[in-house]
Design a protein around this motif. Structure first.
Motif, PDB file in Angstrom:
ATOM      1  N   ALA B  32       0.447  -1.231   0.201  1.00  0.00           N
ATOM      2  CA  ALA B  32      -0.225   0.096  -0.207  1.00  0.00           C
ATOM      3  C   ALA B  32       0.519   1.727   0.173  1.00  0.00           C
ATOM      4  N   GLU B  33       1.487   0.917   0.868  1.00  0.00           N
ATOM      5  CA  GLU B  33       2.624   2.257   1.032  1.00  0.00           C
ATOM      6  C   GLU B  33       3.715   2.742  -0.552  1.00  0.00           C
ATOM      7  N   GLY B  34       3.885   1.574  -1.023  1.00  0.00           N
ATOM      8  CA  GLY B  34       5.030   1.643  -2.619  1.00  0.00           C
ATOM      9  C   GLY B  34       6.153   1.467  -2.118  1.00  0.00           C
ATOM     10  N   PHE B  35       6.828   1.186  -3.077  1.00  0.00           N
ATOM     11  CA  PHE B  35       8.610   0.655  -3.107  1.00  0.00           C
ATOM     12  C   PHE B  35       9.077   0.719  -4.691  1.00  0.00           C
ATOM     13  N   ASP B  36      10.051   1.231  -4.512  1.00  0.00           N
ATOM     14  CA  ASP B  36      10.870   1.201  -5.657  1.00  0.00           C
ATOM     15  C   ASP B  36      11.656  -0.028  -5.851  1.00  0.00           C
ATOM     16  N   GLY B  37      11.740  -0.586  -4.934  1.00  0.00           N
ATOM     17  CA  GLY B  37      12.557  -2.022  -5.104  1.00  0.00           C
ATOM     18  C   GLY B  37      12.771  -2.525  -3.427  1.00  0.00           C
ATOM     19  N   LEU B  38      12.348  -3.449  -3.839  1.00  0.00           N
ATOM     20  CA  LEU B  38      12.198  -4.641  -2.685  1.00  0.00           C
ATOM     21  C   LEU B  38      13.456  -5.970  -3.150  1.00  0.00           C
ATOM     22  N   PHE B  39      14.246  -5.744  -1.559  1.00  0.00           N
ATOM     23  CA  PHE B  39      15.305  -6.325  -1.835  1.00  0.00           C
ATOM     24  C   PHE B  39      15.497  -7.985  -0.516  1.00  0.00           C
ATOM     25  N   PHE B  40      15.427  -8.811  -0.928  1.00  0.00           N
ATOM     26  CA  PHE B  40      15.914  -9.641  -0.201  1.00  0.00           C
ATOM     27  C   PHE B  40      17.629 -10.118  -0.148  1.00  0.00           C
ATOM     28  N   VAL B  41      17.372  -9.728   1.132  1.00  0.00           N
ATOM     29  CA  VAL B  41      18.931  -9.906   1.086  1.00  0.00           C
ATOM     30  C   VAL B  41      19.275 -11.031   2.028  1.00  0.00           C
ATOM     31  N   GLY B  42      20.921 -11.155   1.964  1.00  0.00           N
ATOM     32  CA  GLY B  42      20.826 -12.519   2.335  1.00  0.00           C
ATOM     33  C   GLY B  42      22.971 -13.005   2.253  1.00  0.00           C
ATOM     34  N   ILE B  43      22.881 -13.864   2.778  1.00  0.00           N
ATOM     35  CA  ILE B  43      25.164 -14.092   3.060  1.00  0.00           C
ATOM     36  C   ILE B  43      24.370 -15.269   2.740  1.00  0.00           C
ATOM     37  N   GLY B  44      25.217 -16.424   2.607  1.00  0.00           N
ATOM     38  CA  GLY B  44      26.013 -18.013   2.342  1.00  0.00           C
ATOM     39  C   GLY B  44      23.836 -18.252   2.150  1.00  0.00           C
ATOM     40  N   GLY B  45      23.995 -19.174   3.156  1.00  0.00           N
ATOM     41  CA  GLY B  45      22.249 -20.244   3.299  1.00  0.00           C
ATOM     42  C   GLY B  45      20.968 -18.603   2.541  1.00  0.00           C
ATOM     43  N   THR B  46      21.536 -17.613   3.446  1.00  0.00           N
ATOM     44  CA  THR B  46      19.898 -16.845   3.271  1.00  0.00           C
ATOM     45  C   THR B  46      20.403 -15.814   2.206  1.00  0.00           C
ATOM     46  N   SER B  85      12.433   2.029  -0.167  1.00  0.00           N
ATOM     47  CA  SER B  85      12.757   0.773  -0.980  1.00  0.00           C
ATOM     48  C   SER B  85      12.168   0.170   0.637  1.00  0.00           C
ATOM     49  N   VAL B  86      12.277  -1.430   0.123  1.00  0.00           N
ATOM     50  CA  VAL B  86      12.045  -2.613   1.221  1.00  0.00           C
ATOM     51  C   VAL B  86      13.458  -3.346   0.902  1.00  0.00           C
ATOM     52  N   LEU B  87      13.503  -3.852   2.557  1.00  0.00           N
ATOM     53  CA  LEU B  87      14.914  -5.134   2.572  1.00  0.00           C
ATOM     54  C   LEU B  87      14.401  -6.114   3.080  1.00  0.00           C
ATOM     55  N   VAL B  88      14.553  -7.089   2.909  1.00  0.00           N
ATOM     56  CA  VAL B  88      13.354  -8.726   3.397  1.00  0.00           C
ATOM     57  C   VAL B  88      14.421  -9.711   3.944  1.00  0.00           C
ATOM     58  N   PHE B  89      14.759  -9.646   4.815  1.00  0.00           N
ATOM     59  CA  PHE B  89      16.151 -10.837   5.733  1.00  0.00           C
ATOM     60  C   PHE B  89      14.913 -11.752   6.354  1.00  0.00           C
ATOM     61  N   ALA B 102      24.781  -4.949   7.104  1.00  0.00           N
ATOM     62  CA  ALA B 102      23.545  -4.997   6.338  1.00  0.00           C
ATOM     63  C   ALA B 102      22.193  -3.362   6.523  1.00  0.00           C
ATOM     64  N   LEU B 103      21.891  -4.240   7.180  1.00  0.00           N
ATOM     65  CA  LEU B 103      20.702  -3.822   7.913  1.00  0.00           C
ATOM     66  C   LEU B 103      21.326  -2.442   8.648  1.00  0.00           C
ATOM     67  N   GLU B 104      22.189  -2.172   9.208  1.00  0.00           N
ATOM     68  CA  GLU B 104      21.904  -0.693   9.888  1.00  0.00           C
ATOM     69  C   GLU B 104      22.160  -0.018   8.628  1.00  0.00           C
ATOM     70  N   LEU B 105      22.965  -0.192   6.842  1.00  0.00           N
ATOM     71  CA  LEU B 105      23.216   0.999   6.104  1.00  0.00           C
ATOM     72  C   LEU B 105      22.042   0.967   5.643  1.00  0.00           C
ATOM     73  N   ALA B 106      20.704   0.291   5.317  1.00  0.00           N
ATOM     74  CA  ALA B 106      19.090  -0.289   4.929  1.00  0.00           C
ATOM     75  C   ALA B 106      18.816   0.971   5.480  1.00  0.00           C
ATOM     76  N   LYS B 107      19.083   0.855   6.665  1.00  0.00           N
ATOM     77  CA  LYS B 107      18.226   2.036   7.942  1.00  0.00           C
ATOM     78  C   LYS B 107      18.615   3.362   7.563  1.00  0.00           C
ATOM     79  N   LYS B 108      20.226   3.173   7.753  1.00  0.00           N
ATOM     80  CA  LYS B 108      20.703   5.103   7.115  1.00  0.00           C
ATOM     81  C   LYS B 108      20.116   5.046   6.361  1.00  0.00           C
ATOM     82  N   ALA B 109      19.725   4.385   4.717  1.00  0.00           N
ATOM     83  CA  ALA B 109      19.194   4.587   3.623  1.00  0.00           C
ATOM     84  C   ALA B 109      17.900   4.987   3.734  1.00  0.00           C
ATOM     85  N   GLY B 110      16.898   4.454   4.461  1.00  0.00           N
ATOM     86  CA  GLY B 110      16.101   5.527   5.211  1.00  0.00           C
ATOM     87  C   GLY B 110      14.346   4.084   4.794  1.00  0.00           C
TER      88      GLY B 110
END
Lengths: 331, 331
Positions: B32-46, B85-89, B102-110
């Motif tokens: 509903a809020e909309g997004f310009d990118g939704l990023f599933f973020v992970g490392i290794g198995g995630t 943007s939205v980050l999903v992890f 990565a979460l800290e950085l994405a939070k800083k990016a808003g």
């Protein structure tokens, strides 16, 4: 020096750089028309080159630029690749079936096609909207597209100064790097010609170099087992199978992901005694300013590994133009 | 059956499916809020799970959904990940440093952060905008996010019917698949416990399965050498090092990229006598309609390979919870 023609190499690189006017006209037209996605598409080695340029741009450009694997695109599709999209590819003759199919599909989706086709007489050359025809130097061509796009988008104001330096010094710098790497290449080939498995590790623009070197050179051309591993992923699996004598080669570039390679460099000697670090920083590239080295350090890696290839071919008495199965059996 | 608790497994899967109301409220709010990118973020198995869901959506959804590697994001950055943007992890405890950074950085990016954190007491759980806390079943959680996004975007009208089937039959189907695979798993473990290198090949949503199985299970847990190779890339390098006795296992799923795996299946027996095909089609999944099998065939692969793991642990007398280096040495 075996398999090395200095004049030919200088000419090849300078010839690619001389395409700039042509590339600028095309990129400027694409940029002026606008796009909702620009996809570098490839398979195997050209996929690796696509990853390199997309990774390089991700941290520096807000433009919607992506790498797309041709085989995946052809089967899975890409709903975001449509009439306002652009597909960029590089091909020698256009006979790689996945890439040819990807072009057809993208054309049907209405996308504009920008092709680097080495052979202007290839049938593929007639199917593109924008064509640049010049042999070899695929990674440099893609970089030239990337830098122009970023310049147009106000993200690379140093564009002119960068190319003044590249035009004046890149070919010589790469040729000198290749010459400087020859002894290393010979020693490496002698030491590793019998490796049962060799791990290649790299990140950033070096990831494409790592991936293609393990796969397109060691596996495909030398018929030697290799596994490419992203330096960012090294600690999430691979490290557990590294033992004292396991051969591991780390590619270090000068782009933004260098810290991921450095993390491996600092750790690896604690658990492995058979490692090699190839660091683009060790090659002078006279006349190229520090701030531009990150853009070309994957080109340095290519000429360094070329010296390994030249000597490995001799050491193993295995001519690298032979394929056991590829294009000899249908699939 | 060793290392298998049928009731616990049924409960785990059904518990994840029961998160649907919670996931729907969050996804609907994000949509509903909309997004310009939704990023599933992970490392290794995630990271592998992120690749799976992004690949699944690429061919079916016009939404800007991507996979992002945490280590690359932290070093290279991503100019397209910003305030809209939205980050999903997904994380068990949130102690994986690359993901936490990565979460800290994405939070800083808003960006808005949607986290699946298994342990609700983890400090990471307090840092997210949207939290779902439930142990295990990461791939299923990501799939539920994907299907809801596609439903909201008008790309998956069969959503309700699909989940009626999954709610009623998925847990039982996966449990029966795991039981059916036990003899295979034991035979495979006995045959391959001494492999010097094992090649795992897969495409589409199976690529994440292939990648994580080779790396997070064989390398990290069993300390056995393995190399994951994308089925689309198989013919561009790997095939040249395949010999009669080279162990190769191909994962076949039922998603859009199945033809890439089938291409390998049809070719491989001509050059290799030590291959295994694991095909999700061989498992019944009673009550799941053909059109929904592609969405869950990577979950089938996971329970089948779990049987290999259980037996390999016994065969090699190598407890899989031990790490040689990971989290035992700093890096």
């Amino acid at each position: 020096m075996i398999k090395f023609d200095e004049q030919k190499q200088l000419k090849s690189i300078n010839g690619a750089l001389a395409l700039r006017g042509e590339i600028e006209r095309i990129v400027d037209a694409i940029y002026a028309e606008g796009f909702d996605g620009l996809f570098f598409v490839g398979i195997g080695g050209t996929w690796a080159s696509s990853l390199q340029v997309a990774t390089y741009m991700a941290g520096k450009s807000a433009l919607p630029v992506y790498a797309e694997n041709a085989a995946e695109y052809v089967t899975n599709g890409n709903r975001r690749l449509g009439p306002k999209s652009v597909l960029v590819f590089s091909s020698v003759t256009g006979s790689t079936e996945e890439v040819a199919q990807a072009l057809e599909l993208a054309k049907k989706a209405g996308a504009r096609i920008f092709g680097f086709v080495d052979d202007p007489k290839a049938s593929l050359a007639r199917k593109v909207d924008y064509l640049v025809s010049y042999p070899m130097q695929e990674q440099l061509k893609f970089l030239m597209v990337a830098l122009r796009l970023m310049y147009k988008n106000g993200e690379f104001p140093e564009y002119e100064r960068c190319f003044e330096e590249l035009d004046a010094h890149l070919a010589r710098g790469l040729v000198e790097a290749e010459k400087a790497a020859d002894c290393f290449g010979e020693a490496f080939a002698k030491a590793h010609r019998d490796d049962q498995i060799h791990y290649f590790v790299g990140a950033g623009t070096q990831w494409g170099a790592t991936y293609s070197y393990a796969m397109c050179f060691w596996e495909e051309q030398h018929w030697l087992r290799a596994r490419p591993v992203h330096a960012g992923e090294f600690f999430h699996g691979l490290l557990e199978v590294i033992e004292r004598d396991t051969p591991v080669t780390l590619f270090l570039g000068e782009d933004a992901e260098r810290p991921l390679a450095e993390r491996v460099r600092n750790f690896l000697p604690r658990i492995c005694g058979n490692y090699t670090f190839i660091d683009s920083k060790d090659y002078e590239l006279e006349g190229i300013s520090p701030e531009f080295r990150g853009a070309v350090s994957h080109l340095v890696m290519r000429v360094v590994t070329a010296r390994i290839d030249a000597h490995l071919e001799v050491e193993n008495r295995h001519p690298t133009e032979i394929r056991r199965y590829y294009r000899r059996l249908s699939y």
